[in-house]
Enzyme design. Structure first.
Site, mmCIF file in Angstrom:
data_model
loop_
_atom_site.group_PDB
_atom_site.id
_atom_site.type_symbol
_atom_site.label_atom_id
_atom_site.label_comp_id
_atom_site.label_asym_id
_atom_site.label_seq_id
_atom_site.Cartn_x
_atom_site.Cartn_y
_atom_site.Cartn_z
ATOM 1 N N THR A 51 2.092 -13.034 10.546
ATOM 2 C CA THR A 51 2.941 -12.530 11.640
ATOM 3 C C THR A 51 3.477 -13.666 12.532
ATOM 4 O O THR A 51 4.584 -13.562 13.050
ATOM 5 C CB THR A 51 2.178 -11.500 12.499
ATOM 6 O OG1 THR A 51 0.906 -12.060 12.874
ATOM 7 C CG2 THR A 51 1.928 -10.215 11.740
ATOM 8 N N ARG A 68 23.661 25.670 5.898
ATOM 9 C CA ARG A 68 23.918 24.304 5.438
ATOM 10 C C ARG A 68 24.976 23.631 6.308
ATOM 11 O O ARG A 68 25.625 24.286 7.124
ATOM 12 C CB ARG A 68 24.317 24.346 3.957
ATOM 13 C CG ARG A 68 23.150 24.777 3.057
ATOM 14 C CD ARG A 68 23.587 25.021 1.633
ATOM 15 N NE ARG A 68 24.310 23.886 1.094
ATOM 16 C CZ ARG A 68 25.157 23.952 0.071
ATOM 17 N NH1 ARG A 68 25.394 25.110 -0.520
ATOM 18 N NH2 ARG A 68 25.770 22.870 -0.348
ATOM 19 N N ARG A 72 0.809 -1.225 0.000
ATOM 20 C CA ARG A 72 0.000 0.000 0.000
ATOM 21 C C ARG A 72 0.841 1.274 0.000
ATOM 22 O O ARG A 72 0.326 2.363 -0.224
ATOM 23 C CB ARG A 72 -0.973 -0.008 1.187
ATOM 24 C CG ARG A 72 -2.219 -0.843 0.908
ATOM 25 C CD ARG A 72 -3.126 -0.929 2.111
ATOM 26 N NE ARG A 72 -2.577 -1.829 3.120
ATOM 27 C CZ ARG A 72 -3.052 -1.939 4.363
ATOM 28 N NH1 ARG A 72 -4.067 -1.184 4.745
ATOM 29 N NH2 ARG A 72 -2.518 -2.788 5.217
ATOM 30 N N LYS A 131 9.263 -0.488 2.765
ATOM 31 C CA LYS A 131 8.503 0.321 3.740
ATOM 32 C C LYS A 131 9.296 0.690 4.997
ATOM 33 O O LYS A 131 9.252 1.852 5.410
ATOM 34 C CB LYS A 131 7.193 -0.394 4.100
ATOM 35 C CG LYS A 131 6.352 0.384 5.109
ATOM 36 C CD LYS A 131 4.912 -0.027 5.132
ATOM 37 C CE LYS A 131 4.647 -1.154 6.091
ATOM 38 N NZ LYS A 131 3.208 -1.415 6.278
ATOM 39 N N GLY A 147 -7.180 -6.282 15.292
ATOM 40 C CA GLY A 147 -7.557 -7.431 16.098
ATOM 41 C C GLY A 147 -8.189 -6.936 17.403
ATOM 42 O O GLY A 147 -7.815 -5.884 17.913
ATOM 43 N N ASN A 164 34.054 29.846 -4.195
ATOM 44 C CA ASN A 164 34.823 28.742 -3.605
ATOM 45 C C ASN A 164 35.054 27.580 -4.564
ATOM 46 O O ASN A 164 35.790 26.669 -4.246
ATOM 47 C CB ASN A 164 34.111 28.226 -2.344
ATOM 48 C CG ASN A 164 32.723 27.684 -2.642
ATOM 49 O OD1 ASN A 164 32.045 28.169 -3.552
ATOM 50 N ND2 ASN A 164 32.310 26.674 -1.904
ATOM 51 N N GLN A 222 12.447 -14.549 6.668
ATOM 52 C CA GLN A 222 11.182 -15.287 6.563
ATOM 53 C C GLN A 222 11.013 -15.578 5.067
ATOM 54 O O GLN A 222 10.809 -14.659 4.278
ATOM 55 C CB GLN A 222 10.015 -14.436 7.079
ATOM 56 C CG GLN A 222 8.680 -15.157 7.016
ATOM 57 C CD GLN A 222 7.489 -14.224 7.230
ATOM 58 O OE1 GLN A 222 7.610 -12.998 7.120
ATOM 59 N NE2 GLN A 222 6.343 -14.796 7.521
HETATM 60 C C1 UD1 Z 1 -1.652 -6.982 12.950
HETATM 61 C C2 UD1 Z 1 -2.342 -7.867 14.017
HETATM 62 C C3 UD1 Z 1 -3.613 -7.165 14.495
HETATM 63 C C4 UD1 Z 1 -3.277 -5.807 15.032
HETATM 64 C C5 UD1 Z 1 -2.506 -4.971 14.002
HETATM 65 C C6 UD1 Z 1 -1.982 -3.725 14.634
HETATM 66 C C7 UD1 Z 1 -1.841 -10.187 13.469
HETATM 67 C C8 UD1 Z 1 -2.362 -11.431 12.874
HETATM 68 N N1 UD1 Z 1 -2.667 -9.150 13.445
HETATM 69 O O1 UD1 Z 1 -2.503 -6.899 11.822
HETATM 70 O O2 UD1 Z 1 -4.228 -7.942 15.527
HETATM 71 O O3 UD1 Z 1 -4.458 -5.134 15.434
HETATM 72 O O4 UD1 Z 1 -1.364 -5.694 13.506
HETATM 73 O O5 UD1 Z 1 -1.383 -2.883 13.701
HETATM 74 O O6 UD1 Z 1 -0.724 -10.182 13.975
HETATM 75 N N2 UD1 Z 1 4.893 -9.164 8.631
HETATM 76 C C9 UD1 Z 1 5.922 -10.019 8.348
HETATM 77 N N3 UD1 Z 1 5.664 -11.199 7.714
HETATM 78 C C10 UD1 Z 1 4.409 -11.569 7.360
HETATM 79 C C11 UD1 Z 1 3.337 -10.698 7.649
HETATM 80 C C12 UD1 Z 1 3.617 -9.491 8.290
HETATM 81 O O7 UD1 Z 1 7.081 -9.713 8.662
HETATM 82 O O8 UD1 Z 1 4.260 -12.668 6.798
HETATM 83 C C13 UD1 Z 1 5.168 -7.894 9.325
HETATM 84 C C14 UD1 Z 1 4.833 -6.670 8.490
HETATM 85 O O9 UD1 Z 1 5.981 -6.249 7.768
HETATM 86 C C15 UD1 Z 1 4.431 -5.652 9.557
HETATM 87 C C16 UD1 Z 1 3.895 -6.504 10.705
HETATM 88 O O10 UD1 Z 1 4.362 -7.821 10.478
HETATM 89 O O11 UD1 Z 1 5.560 -4.930 10.028
HETATM 90 C C17 UD1 Z 1 2.369 -6.499 10.790
HETATM 91 O O12 UD1 Z 1 1.803 -7.066 9.640
HETATM 92 P P1 UD1 Z 1 0.445 -6.539 9.002
HETATM 93 O O13 UD1 Z 1 0.144 -7.377 7.831
HETATM 94 O O14 UD1 Z 1 0.510 -5.069 8.805
HETATM 95 O O15 UD1 Z 1 -0.595 -6.899 10.191
HETATM 96 P P2 UD1 Z 1 -2.053 -6.309 10.361
HETATM 97 O O16 UD1 Z 1 -2.982 -6.928 9.396
HETATM 98 O O17 UD1 Z 1 -1.963 -4.833 10.407
#
Ligand code: UD1
Ligand code: CA
Length: 475
Positions: A107, A343, A45, A52, A167, A396, A101
């Site tokens: 997560t 600067r 996004r 990011k 969540g 300069n 990963q």
């Molecule tokens: C997650 C939480 C949610 C919480 C929210 C808060 C879970 C399942 N859900 O959702 O409960 O309210 O964050 O912001 O944990 N990432 C990885 N590998 C992956 C997937 C994600 O490293 O396979 C990292 C992403 O880079 C990011 C973080 O984990 O930094 C969170 O992932 P994201 O997909 O944004 O989680 P949310 O859906 O926001």
């Protein structure tokens, strides 16, 4: 492929005082834990060629904020979880530990990827997200404390204005948490819960990794949710607690709009810290501060000022409207601007005045020196109480190299002078206005280098009489 210059493509090691600024937002307490920072998500996004976690808030990569918050809270070890195609982040990490990963299965799967780096000894792990840059060391410490005092898991909970997408923390009767349900998987009744998961949590190891090996991807997203370890811990008879954290700390950055919101929240923190330490801001909402700015007390900052990285502003100085500073060091009681551009390498002693449309770079100015209008000073040393006239330029650069200009104490440089470097002007020397100075001038000399002036008495009238006759008109 586009290439970006990101923090000079290496992780900057911030000086101690920066970490202390971070700690200032909370209680500085050292508590031993391992931080696992999740940064393997795709971040689609953001619509960016740049990863990011390397997008900046307050002039520093988001990942840098997470790392430094963990350090300030006393992390013993920090492991960042990355995707395989993250060479840019790996370079930026500059030797700091990371785990890969291999595929992005959620997560829970991401934390499991850090297992070998973290080890399976008894301890505390704090799981952080690289897209949540504003969490403070105080909050991390509160979570670690909660686990140290008996909980198996401590969750950062918050009450967002709009809980959609987060969540939900499902409570039990005794103020504990029974499980976390993701928004997509929640029933209508569960969606009415306003207490949400901020994402950050402190967890006892090695139980963490045991539970991660038991979670499944049987859910709306088909992912391994980290949040499922909560239900498993409760089923094992363990205590799960939450710590309520302010929304502006937990705010996740998913797109450029969130990035701007995070910047706004951080700027507001930095301005508050500056004002609390004795800085006056006429219109704080228009002043932008880099995270490492050191601003002493009784500095007055007018509206619309940008203080970039590496600035130190001495007591009682005044930064007037529309000035832009980067890498500038100012002594006490300097007056800068309006409309000045300082600067990197600008180093002014006390009482220096740098006025409108003056640019300085790599230049030292002695106490009380003045350059009040329309001047460029680059690679120069200006003695104390020297006066640099309007429109003075240090030449300069010859297209190949940079050369120095030395100006002695109390020298007076007349307006619109060009000082062609390398060149040295002695103490108390006077340079006549409009001069182009190409060789050294001794102290106490007057130097003048311009065409001589001529005056022809009555010639203007003679010219008009002739033209009037030629054209038949009358002046
Ligand atoms: C997650 C939480 C949610 C919480 C929210 C808060 C879970 C399942 N859900 O959702 O409960 O309210 O964050 O912001 O944990 N990432 C990885 N590998 C992956 C997937 C994600 O490293 O396979 C990292 C992403 O880079 C990011 C973080 O984990 O930094 C969170 O992932 P994201 O997909 O944004 O989680 P949310 O859906 O926001
Ligand atoms: Ca997120």
């Amino acid at each position: 492929k586009l290439r970006y210059v990101v923090d000079k493509s290496k992780r900057q090691r911030w000086p101690r005082h920066v970490i202390e600024v971070e700690a200032m937002f909370g209680l500085y307490r050292v508590m031993s834990f391992t931080a696992i920072i999740l940064a393997a998500g795709k971040g689609t996004r953001m619509r960016s060629a740049l990863a990011k976690p390397l997008h900046q808030v307050g002039g520093r990569a988001m990942l840098s904020w997470s790392i430094d918050a963990a350090m300030a809270a006393g992390a013993e070890r920090i492991v960042t979880v990355l995707s395989p195609d993250s060479e840019d982040i790996q370079t930026w990490l500059d030797g700091a530990p990371f785990a890969i990963q291999h595929e992005q299965h959620g997560t829970g799967d991401a934390v499991a990827a850090a297992r070998d780096s973290v080890g399976t000894g008894d301890g505390i792990a704090i799981i952080m997200f690289a897209d949540t840059p504003l969490v403070t060391s105080q909050s991390l410490t509160a979570l670690a404390d909660c686990v140290a005092s008996g909980a198996s898991i401590a969750i950062a909970g918050f009450e967002p204005a709009d809980p959609a997408g987060y969540g939900r923390l499902v409570p039990d009767k005794d103020g504990g948490i029974t499980r976390i349900v993701e928004h997509k998987d929640a029933t209508a009744e569960e969606r009415r819960i306003t207490l949400c998961n901020g994402g950050i949590m402190a967890v006892r190891t090695p139980a963490l990794f045991d539970r991660l090996s038991r979670i499944t991807n049987d859910n709306a997203k088909g992912e391994y949710y980290l949040t499922d370890i909560v239900g498993l811990a409760v089923a094992d008879g363990q205590q799960v607690r939450h710590v309520v954290i302010a929304e502006d700390e937990i705010m996740g950055v998913n797109d450029r709009i969130d990035l701007a919101r995070a910047e706004a929240a951080l700027q507001s923190r930095l301005r508050h810290a500056a004002m609390e330490s004795g800085v006056t801001m006429i219109a704080p909402e228009t002043v932008f501060l880099a995270a490492d700015a050191v601003i002493e007390r009784d500095v007055i900052i007018d509206p619309h000022v940008v203080i970039g990285a590496g600035c130190h502003i001495g007591e009682g100085s005044m930064i007037r409207a529309f000035s832009h500073l980067e890498g500038a060091k100012l002594g006490a009681c300097c007056v800068i601007g309006p409309y000045a551009r300082l600067r990197p390498g600008t180093d002014a002693e006390e009482g220096v005045k740098i006025g409108n449309f003056v640019e300085t770079k790599n230049t030292r100015l002695g106490a009380g020196a003045k350059a009040n209008h329309l001047t460029y000073l680059g690679d120069a040393e200006v003695g104390s109480h020297a006066n640099i006239g309007a429109g003075t330029i240090t030449c300069n650069y010859d297209g190949y190299g940079k050369f120095q200009t030395l100006i002695g104490d109390s020298a007076f440089i007349g307006s619109n002078s060009a000082l062609v470097a390398p060149v040295s002007i002695g103490a108390r020397a006077i340079i006549g206005a409009g001069s182009t100075i190409t060789s050294d001038v001794d102290e106490d000399s007057v130097a003048l280098a311009r065409a001589g002036m001529t005056e022809k008495a009555g010639a203007a009238r003679a010219f008009r009489d002739r033209r009037d006759k030629d054209t038949g008109s009358k002046s």
